[in-house]
Enzyme design. Sequence first.
Site, PDB file in Angstrom:
ATOM      1  N   GLY A  73       1.884 -26.735 -48.458  1.00 12.04           N
ATOM      2  CA  GLY A  73       0.956 -26.129 -47.355  1.00 12.04           C
ATOM      3  C   GLY A  73       2.334 -25.780 -46.451  1.00 12.04           C
ATOM      4  O   GLY A  73       3.255 -25.636 -46.900  1.00 12.04           O
ATOM      5  N   PHE A  74       1.507 -25.320 -45.372  1.00 10.87           N
ATOM      6  CA  PHE A  74       2.113 -24.978 -43.921  1.00 10.87           C
ATOM      7  C   PHE A  74       3.001 -26.675 -43.632  1.00 10.87           C
ATOM      8  O   PHE A  74       4.029 -25.790 -43.519  1.00 10.87           O
ATOM      9  CB  PHE A  74       1.413 -25.142 -42.762  1.00 10.87           C
ATOM     10  CG  PHE A  74       0.438 -23.783 -43.256  1.00 10.87           C
ATOM     11  CD1 PHE A  74       0.803 -22.519 -42.696  1.00 10.87           C
ATOM     12  CD2 PHE A  74      -0.905 -23.637 -43.460  1.00 10.87           C
ATOM     13  CE1 PHE A  74      -0.208 -21.026 -43.135  1.00 10.87           C
ATOM     14  CE2 PHE A  74      -2.077 -22.830 -43.219  1.00 10.87           C
ATOM     15  CZ  PHE A  74      -0.886 -21.307 -43.173  1.00 10.87           C
ATOM     16  N   VAL A  83       2.615 -35.294 -58.296  1.00 12.96           N
ATOM     17  CA  VAL A  83       2.916 -37.090 -58.285  1.00 12.96           C
ATOM     18  C   VAL A  83       2.518 -37.887 -58.501  1.00 12.96           C
ATOM     19  O   VAL A  83       0.429 -37.585 -58.131  1.00 12.96           O
ATOM     20  CB  VAL A  83       3.469 -36.727 -56.677  1.00 12.96           C
ATOM     21  CG1 VAL A  83       3.331 -37.994 -56.660  1.00 12.96           C
ATOM     22  CG2 VAL A  83       4.066 -35.751 -56.547  1.00 12.96           C
ATOM     23  N   GLU A 129     -17.748 -17.965 -40.304  1.00 12.18           N
ATOM     24  CA  GLU A 129     -16.817 -16.861 -41.284  1.00 12.18           C
ATOM     25  C   GLU A 129     -17.686 -16.781 -42.391  1.00 12.18           C
ATOM     26  O   GLU A 129     -17.346 -14.942 -42.753  1.00 12.18           O
ATOM     27  CB  GLU A 129     -15.741 -16.712 -41.241  1.00 12.18           C
ATOM     28  CG  GLU A 129     -14.985 -17.317 -40.139  1.00 12.18           C
ATOM     29  CD  GLU A 129     -13.433 -18.178 -40.374  1.00 12.18           C
ATOM     30  OE1 GLU A 129     -12.748 -18.126 -38.727  1.00 12.18           O
ATOM     31  OE2 GLU A 129     -12.570 -18.533 -41.136  1.00 12.18           O
ATOM     32  N   ASP A 153      -2.702 -31.847 -42.955  1.00  8.02           N
ATOM     33  CA  ASP A 153      -4.032 -32.312 -43.426  1.00  8.02           C
ATOM     34  C   ASP A 153      -3.989 -33.881 -43.787  1.00  8.02           C
ATOM     35  O   ASP A 153      -5.842 -34.737 -44.071  1.00  8.02           O
ATOM     36  CB  ASP A 153      -4.648 -31.756 -44.287  1.00  8.02           C
ATOM     37  CG  ASP A 153      -4.936 -30.260 -43.727  1.00  8.02           C
ATOM     38  OD1 ASP A 153      -5.092 -30.259 -42.863  1.00  8.02           O
ATOM     39  OD2 ASP A 153      -5.398 -29.492 -44.496  1.00  8.02           O
TER      40      ASP A 153
END
Length: 420
Positions: free
Chosen positions: A10-11, A77, A168, A297
């Site tokens: 991810g980021f 993992v 949204e 996160d």
Amino acid sequence: MKKIIIIGGGFAGLNTAKGLGNVKDADVTLIDKANHHLFQPLLYQVAMAGLNPADIAVPVRSLLAKYDNIKVVQGKVLRINSAEKKVVTDFGDLQYDYLIIACGAKHTYFGNEHWEQHAPGLKTLEQATEIRRRVLSAFENAEKTSDRSLQKKYLTFAVVGGGPTGVELAGAIGEMSRYTLARDFKNIDAKLTRVILIEGGNRILPSFSKKLSAWATRSLEQLGVQVWTNSIVTNIDENGLNVGNERIETTAVLWAAGVKANSVDTDFTVEKDRMNRIAVTADLSLPGHPDIFAAGDCACFPDDEGKPLPGIAPVAMQQGNYLADLIEKEIKGKPRKSFKYRDKGQMATIGRSKAITEFGIMRLTGFPAWVAWLLVHIYYLAGFKNRFLVVSQWAWSYLTFRRGSRLILEKKWRFYNGED
């Protein structure tokens, strides 16, 4: 050579890897269950038929191909063995000198995980296409029946959760039914679609100021969205949901009410918050384990006021960049510095030309906020091709009110079931 293992693409994980790209004496391995990096802030656009999955996802290998010292593995993992400094995976054991846990988050149903089959969340491309299938199928089912009660059920959509994702989604359904689908169906009036946004708190978008929250509520109502606050969902089934003592009949319930961090099995105990995030120290390392870090996160890091940083892309990106810099400098023998987060504000979009932006005392609404939201999201998209495609898609949708990805994709793919 220092062996660095990153769990998650991810980021946070991707920015850590990029920062360590071609760094001398750094041997990096990035492990992820998926083969792509997903731009989650635009995932709702895929769910609402505004964008294709490939517009917001890029293979991790292509993003890191230019770095000779980075290896990418699609795998899972299974366990972290800190005593032996190794990671146990489904493709073998890997030794590490530094380990970064950046495995992201998933939605939570607060103990009612059996609701998931009736109310999908929005964290993956698979979930986005499933939501798209359910929403578009509801209109198709309403079109082919003359039973008015059934049509009402099919044309009712419930979105649970009044955060940015819920807002949204609700806004996109309201906009799509009014301006896009209304001209495509003959037996139903798509403009009569009922969209209900359900929030347990006293207002939507609680992280924003009350003024911006109220503006967003009015904007949603203009799109035909009913905003229910102080409303708690008590049950969800295949035919709808219960909100307190009220029953809503619908075949499309969308969940955006909460998330929790993904877990990795370890040979040691870690302190976690109520969202399953790992409590980290000032340098993002785990207490008692200076060689293991958590970011994005799955990390619980307090801001200047002692509140945990939110699970948003800017936090993950800054933490990834910080960890890359920390490891590179430590390899060179330099001391560690504490992580400092630079708050770049927050934003949410409600619909066409409608958004809200908050940065310190600066607040924008309407078209200026929407333009700012658009530019920021395009800027952070990985890969020029994706930026070009997204701009083209949005420009076309904006000018024509059309959505180009209204494909219903079923999970079934076989023509034969063990038969000739």
